[in-house]
Write a protein that holds these residues in place. Structure first.
Motif: not given
Length: 152
Positions: A72-90
């Motif tokens: 659904a696009g939610e990420q309860p673990d903020l670190r996992d959300a940050q990892i996902t965001r950083l991978k997209k940014e990379i």
């Protein structure tokens, strides 16, 4: 050692409460949104969540609810959300870098061609000037006098 039905019910209630907390994003500083943290938060041995152990069904429920949230696009673990965001940014930065490199290569090729054309034009001008001075059939016209304010 066997546990009583009341102890099992109490454990299940603690596990469900821990599941809800973790999926809401209430993750302890040293934990993640995973079975290891779930076991620690509920006070139940982690091995009880695997195989045919008593709480394997709760582990499956936890993992299913976590997958549903992630889909659904939610990420309860903020670190996992940050990892996902950083991978997209990379990935986006890699595409920008590839585009920039392609543009630089095109501009370098254009510069090389422009310099080669300028050199060829210069050589032709030098050759024509030399030919004009050595050929006796060519006569030079006097320079045109510039007049101010006149239109020819």
């Amino acid at each position: 050692m066997r546990i009583t039905a009341a102890q099992r019910t109490a454990n299940e209630n603690r596990i469900r409460a821990a599941i809800d907390r973790l999926l809401r994003g209430e993750i302890p500083p040293d934990g993640r949104c995973d079975v290891k943290t779930l076991a620690a938060e509920s006070g139940v041995d982690r091995t009880a969540f695997y195989g045919s152990r008593p709480y394997a069904d709760l582990r499956l429920e936890f993992e299913q609810r976590l997958r549903t949230l992630q889909q659904a696009g939610e990420q309860p673990d903020l670190r996992d959300a940050q990892i996902t965001r950083l991978k997209k940014e990379i990935t986006a930065l890699k595409h920008r870098l590839a585009d920039s490199t392609a543009t630089i290569n095109q501009l370098t090729e254009f510069q090389t061609q422009a310099l080669a054309r300028l050199a060829a034009q210069h050589d032709e001008i030098v050759r024509l000037r030399a030919a004009a001075t050595s050929d006796s059939r060519v006569s030079r016209l006097p320079p045109r006098a510039a007049t101010i304010g006149s239109s020819n």
